[in-house]
Design a protein around this motif. Structure first.
Motif, PDB file in Angstrom:
ATOM      1  N   MET A   1       0.845  -1.188   0.000  1.00  9.86           N
ATOM      2  CA  MET A   1       0.000   0.000   0.000  1.00  9.86           C
ATOM      3  C   MET A   1       0.883   1.242   0.000  1.00  9.86           C
ATOM      4  N   SER A   2       1.630   1.430  -1.067  1.00  7.04           N
ATOM      5  CA  SER A   2       2.557   2.541  -1.135  1.00  7.04           C
ATOM      6  C   SER A   2       2.010   3.666  -2.007  1.00  7.04           C
ATOM      7  N   ALA A   3       0.711   3.850  -1.984  1.00 14.14           N
ATOM      8  CA  ALA A   3       0.107   4.940  -2.743  1.00 14.14           C
ATOM      9  C   ALA A   3       0.611   6.262  -2.184  1.00 14.14           C
ATOM     10  N   GLU A   4       0.911   7.186  -3.091  1.00 18.12           N
ATOM     11  CA  GLU A   4       1.401   8.491  -2.655  1.00 18.12           C
ATOM     12  C   GLU A   4       0.265   9.290  -2.024  1.00 18.12           C
ATOM     13  N   LEU A   5       0.523   9.751  -0.838  1.00 16.94           N
ATOM     14  CA  LEU A   5      -0.455  10.596  -0.150  1.00 16.94           C
ATOM     15  C   LEU A   5       0.014  12.040  -0.301  1.00 16.94           C
ATOM     16  N   ASP A   6      -0.142  12.557  -1.520  1.00 14.70           N
ATOM     17  CA  ASP A   6       0.362  13.897  -1.794  1.00 14.70           C
ATOM     18  C   ASP A   6      -0.747  14.901  -2.076  1.00 14.70           C
ATOM     19  N   THR A   7      -1.996  14.483  -1.852  1.00 14.92           N
ATOM     20  CA  THR A   7      -3.109  15.424  -2.009  1.00 14.92           C
ATOM     21  C   THR A   7      -4.009  15.330  -0.776  1.00 14.92           C
ATOM     22  N   PRO A   8      -4.694  16.422  -0.475  1.00 10.37           N
ATOM     23  CA  PRO A   8      -5.635  16.373   0.657  1.00 10.37           C
ATOM     24  C   PRO A   8      -6.681  15.274   0.501  1.00 10.37           C
ATOM     25  N   VAL A   9      -7.152  15.052  -0.731  1.00 13.16           N
ATOM     26  CA  VAL A   9      -8.179  14.025  -0.971  1.00 13.16           C
ATOM     27  C   VAL A   9      -7.635  12.638  -0.629  1.00 13.16           C
ATOM     28  N   ALA A  10      -6.403  12.359  -1.033  1.00 11.57           N
ATOM     29  CA  ALA A  10      -5.798  11.048  -0.761  1.00 11.57           C
ATOM     30  C   ALA A  10      -5.593  10.861   0.738  1.00 11.57           C
ATOM     31  N   ILE A  11      -5.166  11.908   1.407  1.00  9.66           N
ATOM     32  CA  ILE A  11      -4.965  11.823   2.858  1.00  9.66           C
ATOM     33  C   ILE A  11      -6.289  11.598   3.562  1.00  9.66           C
ATOM     34  N   LYS A  32       0.415   7.098  11.425  1.00 14.36           N
ATOM     35  CA  LYS A  32       0.113   6.151  10.347  1.00 14.36           C
ATOM     36  C   LYS A  32       0.119   6.837   8.978  1.00 14.36           C
ATOM     37  N   LEU A  33      -0.396   8.063   8.921  1.00 12.30           N
ATOM     38  CA  LEU A  33      -0.401   8.784   7.645  1.00 12.30           C
ATOM     39  C   LEU A  33       1.028   9.154   7.231  1.00 12.30           C
ATOM     40  N   ARG A  34       1.848   9.545   8.199  1.00 15.39           N
ATOM     41  CA  ARG A  34       3.269   9.839   7.914  1.00 15.39           C
ATOM     42  C   ARG A  34       3.964   8.600   7.368  1.00 15.39           C
ATOM     43  N   GLN A  35       3.693   7.440   7.987  1.00 12.62           N
ATOM     44  CA  GLN A  35       4.319   6.190   7.529  1.00 12.62           C
ATOM     45  C   GLN A  35       3.940   5.862   6.092  1.00 12.62           C
ATOM     46  N   ARG A  36       2.788   6.359   5.679  1.00 12.14           N
ATOM     47  CA  ARG A  36       2.336   6.106   4.313  1.00 12.14           C
ATOM     48  C   ARG A  36       2.798   7.201   3.347  1.00 12.14           C
ATOM     49  N   GLY A  37       3.615   8.132   3.853  1.00  9.27           N
ATOM     50  CA  GLY A  37       4.219   9.128   2.969  1.00  9.27           C
ATOM     51  C   GLY A  37       3.566  10.495   2.950  1.00  9.27           C
TER      52      GLY A  37
END
Length: 156
Positions: A1-11, A32-37
């Protein structure tokens, strides 16, 4: 689960997925959100929004955690320590423990009954063993002493 969390919507989507599984505290969810990038600049506003919408609630998290851990046979001292390690405020923890409605004396008696079949200690060694077990579980020495000597636990 290495999806990039680079947008507010994804976060937001990831945070809501985590919250759908179980309640989380803000510190735990941030970790947990930090661990996911995800970056802190994007995490904080989204968690603020989730809290404003009532989807992220420290009070609900505390209540859920206390109910779960006490149901697993742990006492207030152990639960207090675990919640402190998860970054929750001491005052909030104390209030949640007071308001939990858990009968700690009864919970300790159930744990003791399961582990020691209700057999009071017959020598210093077995008393020490039972005391260590119950103290590790998070019950106070006063409560343990009352239980093991057969005194009333109704004060708790």
């Amino acid at each position: 689960m290495s999806a990039e969390l680079d947008t507010p919507v994804a976060i937001r989507r990831t945070a809501m997925d985590l919250l759908a599984r179980r309640e989380h505290g803000r510190v735990e969810l941030t970790r947990k959100l930090r661990q996911r990038g995800a970056s802190d600049e994007l995490i904080e506003p989204e968690l603020d929004r989730l809290a404003q919408e009532g989807l992220l609630s420290e009070a609900r998290y505390l209540e859920s955690f206390i109910r779960y851990r006490s149901g697993s046979g742990y006492g207030p001292a152990r639960i207090r320590e675990e919640l402190s390690q998860r970054g929750l405020a001491r005052a909030d923890i104390e209030q949640a423990l007071r308001e939990s409605g858990v009968e700690w004396g009864e919970r300790m008696r159930e744990v003791w009954q399961r582990k020691f079949a209700g057999q009071r200690p017959h020598d210093p060694r077995s008393r020490a063993q039972q005391t260590r077990f119950l103290a590790y579980r998070g019950f106070s020495m006063d409560m343990i002493g009352r239980l093991l000597s057969g005194r009333d636990l109704d004060d708790y």
